[in-house]
Design a protein around this motif. Structure first.
Motif, mmCIF file in Angstrom:
data_model
loop_
_atom_site.group_PDB
_atom_site.id
_atom_site.type_symbol
_atom_site.label_atom_id
_atom_site.label_comp_id
_atom_site.label_asym_id
_atom_site.label_seq_id
_atom_site.Cartn_x
_atom_site.Cartn_y
_atom_site.Cartn_z
ATOM 1 N N GLY A 1 0.702 -0.904 -0.010
ATOM 2 C CA GLY A 1 -0.027 -0.223 0.055
ATOM 3 C C GLY A 1 0.655 0.902 0.014
ATOM 4 N N VAL A 2 2.016 1.453 0.102
ATOM 5 C CA VAL A 2 3.088 2.041 -0.152
ATOM 6 C C VAL A 2 3.058 2.799 -1.462
ATOM 7 N N ASP A 3 3.253 3.917 -1.774
ATOM 8 C CA ASP A 3 3.432 4.816 -2.859
ATOM 9 C C ASP A 3 4.840 4.928 -3.069
ATOM 10 N N PHE A 4 5.624 4.119 -4.107
ATOM 11 C CA PHE A 4 6.714 4.546 -4.518
ATOM 12 C C PHE A 4 7.227 5.393 -5.573
ATOM 13 N N GLY A 5 5.488 5.800 -5.839
ATOM 14 C CA GLY A 5 5.869 7.109 -6.525
ATOM 15 C C GLY A 5 5.505 6.955 -9.152
ATOM 16 N N ASN A 6 5.158 7.613 -9.276
ATOM 17 C CA ASN A 6 5.461 7.108 -10.411
ATOM 18 C C ASN A 6 4.419 5.638 -10.830
ATOM 19 N N GLY A 7 3.203 5.738 -10.583
ATOM 20 C CA GLY A 7 2.255 4.586 -10.496
ATOM 21 C C GLY A 7 2.637 3.793 -9.632
ATOM 22 N N VAL A 8 4.182 3.393 -9.005
ATOM 23 C CA VAL A 8 3.555 2.195 -8.470
ATOM 24 C C VAL A 8 4.025 1.699 -7.088
ATOM 25 N N PHE A 9 3.555 1.096 -5.922
ATOM 26 C CA PHE A 9 3.360 0.464 -5.082
ATOM 27 C C PHE A 9 3.618 -0.902 -4.712
ATOM 28 N N GLY A 10 4.190 -0.964 -3.441
ATOM 29 C CA GLY A 10 4.673 -1.984 -2.983
ATOM 30 C C GLY A 10 3.802 -3.356 -2.739
ATOM 31 N N SER A 11 4.212 -4.320 -2.989
ATOM 32 C CA SER A 11 3.538 -5.663 -3.711
ATOM 33 C C SER A 11 2.785 -6.616 -2.038
ATOM 34 N N GLU A 12 3.246 -6.036 -1.645
ATOM 35 C CA GLU A 12 3.300 -7.004 0.004
ATOM 36 C C GLU A 12 3.805 -6.799 0.624
ATOM 37 N N ASP A 13 3.827 -6.936 2.415
ATOM 38 C CA ASP A 13 4.904 -7.013 3.561
ATOM 39 C C ASP A 13 6.098 -8.220 3.242
ATOM 40 N N ARG A 14 6.906 -7.585 4.200
ATOM 41 C CA ARG A 14 7.553 -8.644 4.659
ATOM 42 C C ARG A 14 8.517 -9.182 5.562
ATOM 43 N N GLU A 15 8.381 -10.336 6.537
ATOM 44 C CA GLU A 15 9.344 -10.187 7.886
ATOM 45 C C GLU A 15 10.215 -11.517 7.794
ATOM 46 N N GLU A 16 11.526 -11.490 8.512
ATOM 47 C CA GLU A 16 12.133 -12.268 7.631
ATOM 48 C C GLU A 16 13.001 -12.279 9.243
ATOM 49 N N THR A 17 14.154 -13.314 9.472
ATOM 50 C CA THR A 17 14.385 -12.938 10.318
ATOM 51 C C THR A 17 16.283 -14.246 10.098
ATOM 52 N N TYR A 18 17.428 -13.159 10.123
ATOM 53 C CA TYR A 18 18.384 -13.978 10.178
ATOM 54 C C TYR A 18 19.175 -14.372 11.523
ATOM 55 N N LYS A 19 19.945 -15.181 10.595
ATOM 56 C CA LYS A 19 21.590 -15.438 11.984
ATOM 57 C C LYS A 19 22.664 -15.420 11.696
ATOM 58 N N VAL A 20 23.322 -14.416 12.546
ATOM 59 C CA VAL A 20 24.240 -14.234 12.290
ATOM 60 C C VAL A 20 25.556 -15.599 12.712
ATOM 61 N N HIS A 21 26.280 -16.442 12.203
ATOM 62 C CA HIS A 21 27.328 -17.339 12.700
ATOM 63 C C HIS A 21 28.640 -16.541 12.933
ATOM 64 N N ASP A 22 29.374 -17.676 13.637
ATOM 65 C CA ASP A 22 30.681 -16.834 13.855
ATOM 66 C C ASP A 22 31.754 -16.184 13.295
ATOM 67 N N ALA A 23 32.579 -15.753 13.681
ATOM 68 C CA ALA A 23 32.741 -14.199 13.127
ATOM 69 C C ALA A 23 33.927 -14.847 12.059
ATOM 70 N N TRP A 24 34.121 -15.274 11.165
ATOM 71 C CA TRP A 24 35.001 -15.588 9.935
ATOM 72 C C TRP A 24 35.451 -14.320 8.998
ATOM 73 N N VAL A 25 36.679 -13.253 10.089
ATOM 74 C CA VAL A 25 37.144 -12.876 8.692
ATOM 75 C C VAL A 25 38.766 -13.110 8.325
ATOM 76 N N ALA A 26 38.714 -13.351 6.763
ATOM 77 C CA ALA A 26 40.039 -13.348 5.842
ATOM 78 C C ALA A 26 41.226 -11.641 5.737
ATOM 79 N N LYS A 27 42.340 -11.979 6.250
ATOM 80 C CA LYS A 27 43.164 -11.231 5.748
ATOM 81 C C LYS A 27 44.257 -10.952 4.869
ATOM 82 N N ALA A 28 43.497 -11.269 3.560
ATOM 83 C CA ALA A 28 44.498 -10.999 2.621
ATOM 84 C C ALA A 28 45.977 -9.717 2.338
#
Length: 412
Positions: free
Chosen positions: A234-261
């Motif tokens: 229902g959100v007006d994106f402009g130029n006649g475009v509107f949002g098609s759907e709502d979304r709700e998602e969850t991400y999980k961060v794993h261990d902190a892996w950092v490579a230094k080249a």
């Protein structure tokens, strides 16, 4: 009627009775103007709890008013005064489906609890009853929702389903890629929300008209839970475009892996949660094709991958053109930079930079890196002789300072 002369001779008691009768007559109504006329029990109700004052008529209101081009995300609200709601029905005129809603505990209002559809007509029927009982009254209305020219999907990168089992690395930005350009960026951004546990400061940056990225001020903390919400239906994106759907998602961060080249030492050190766990000999990009300097983020993985420089514009006829099968490949930019095995450069690994911009490893090290690093993990490149990874080059997000990143928000 007594003659005037005779009235003077009527005893006082009789005269008093006549006067009372006249007063009663003056207080009655015979013109049909009573506000409770036609409501069974109304006369009785007038004498209960209100000192005999006339009952007020029931008033029903249905919002939004107007009935045309209604935003489907706007709740329908029915309110009653001087009475309580008995029932409310909102029905799709074509499909016949009924919209869910809830009546308040006091019976004075009803609110829809699910969005309407785009380009649809709905009938609203409400019944309310007087406070003291009696016949219910009815009110009906009809409304039609707006019909957008186009609907923009809020696509997410990485796809939540693709990293559900593995989680994401500490460098992974949260990305919304809309299927149509967004003109009203501030209106859309206000409907995007990221909640992290533990809480970490972060913000949005519009890479272009279709792509908006969210990153924390520093890398995500290991084992962070990230809840992402997009209330764009229902959100007006402009130029006649509107949002098609709502979304709700969850991400999980794993261990902190950092490579230094490091291009000077020709070594890549790999850290897990801050502890050094592996050191590898490497070969970075040669002078004519140096590896970009700065933080890179792993965005894709392939055990066996055909690398073709023509995919980023270096095609046959160019001296830097190449096409080859490489194993244990992990993409770190969109212009052809990978961490991967290269048996042809093993002799140079640990002493010379000879690649086309990739980080070359021997087979054993490449396989180890492939098995331990993943989507969203960080590869920081230093002393390569190359320019900074561009912001747009998936993902150059970490090249910007925090103050510069904040300038990319559409909400000022």
């Amino acid at each position: 009627m007594f003659p005037k002369k005779a009235l003077r001779h009527v005893p006082a008691v009789v005269a008093g009775l006549l006067a009372g009768a006249l007063v009663l007559s003056a207080c009655s109504s015979d013109d049909g103007g009573s506000p409770t006329q036609g409501i069974p029990g109304a006369a009785q109700n007038n004498q209960q709890g209100n000192g005999g004052a006339p009952a007020q008529p029931i008033n029903l209101t249905i919002a939004p008013a107007g009935g045309k081009n209604v935003n489907p995300a706007t709740p329908i609200v029915v309110k009653a005064s001087n009475g309580k709601l008995v029932d409310v029905t909102v029905k799709n005129k074509v499909k016949g489906t009924v919209v869910k809603g809830e009546t308040a505990a006091d019976g004075l209002s009803w609110t829809s609890s699910e969005p309407l559809g785009y380009g649809a007509t709905y009938t609203v029927t409400a019944h309310a009853q007087p406070m003291g009982g009696g016949d219910a009254v009815e009110k009906t209305a009809e409304l039609t929702t707006l019909q957008p020219d186009k609907l923009a999907n809020p696509n997410m990168i990485p796809a939540p389903s693709s990293v559900k089992s593995t989680g994401i690395g500490v460098g992974q930005p949260i990305v919304f890629q809309f299927s149509y350009p967004v003109q009203n960026k501030a209106a859309v951004e206000k409907q995007l929300k990221v909640e992290s546990s533990p809480e970490q400061e972060g913000g949005w940056y519009w890479i272009d008209d279709k792509n908006v990225h969210y990153r924390p001020k520093e890398y995500w903390q290991a084992n962070t839970t990230i809840k992402v919400t997009a209330k764009v239906y229902g959100v007006d994106f402009g130029n006649g475009v509107f949002g098609s759907e709502d979304r709700e998602e969850t991400y999980k961060v794993h261990d902190a892996w950092v490579a230094k080249a490091d291009g000077n030492t020709h070594k890549m050190k790999i850290y897990k949660n801050g502890d050094l766990v592996k050191t590898m000999d490497i070969s970075l990009g040669k002078g004519s094709t140096p590896t970009h300097v700065g933080p890179h983020v792993i965005s894709d993985k392939h055990e066996d991958y055909v690398m073709d420089s023509c995919t980023y514009g270096v095609c046959k006829g160019d001296p830097n053109y190449y096409r080859s099968h490489e194993k244990w490949s992990q993409r770190i930019s969109n212009d052809g930079e990978f961490v991967h095995e290269n048996p042809n450069s093993v002799s140079a690994q640990g002493n010379t930079n000879v690649s086309h911009g990739c980080i070359n490893l021997n087979g054993e090290n490449a396989q180890w890196a492939y098995q331990h690093l993943g989507i969203g993990d960080v590869v920081e490149v230093t002393n390569s002789g190359g320019p900074k990874l561009p912001l747009w080059d998936l993902y150059g997000d970490w090249e910007l300072s925090w103050s510069a990143w904040q300038q990319g928000s559409a909400i000022k």
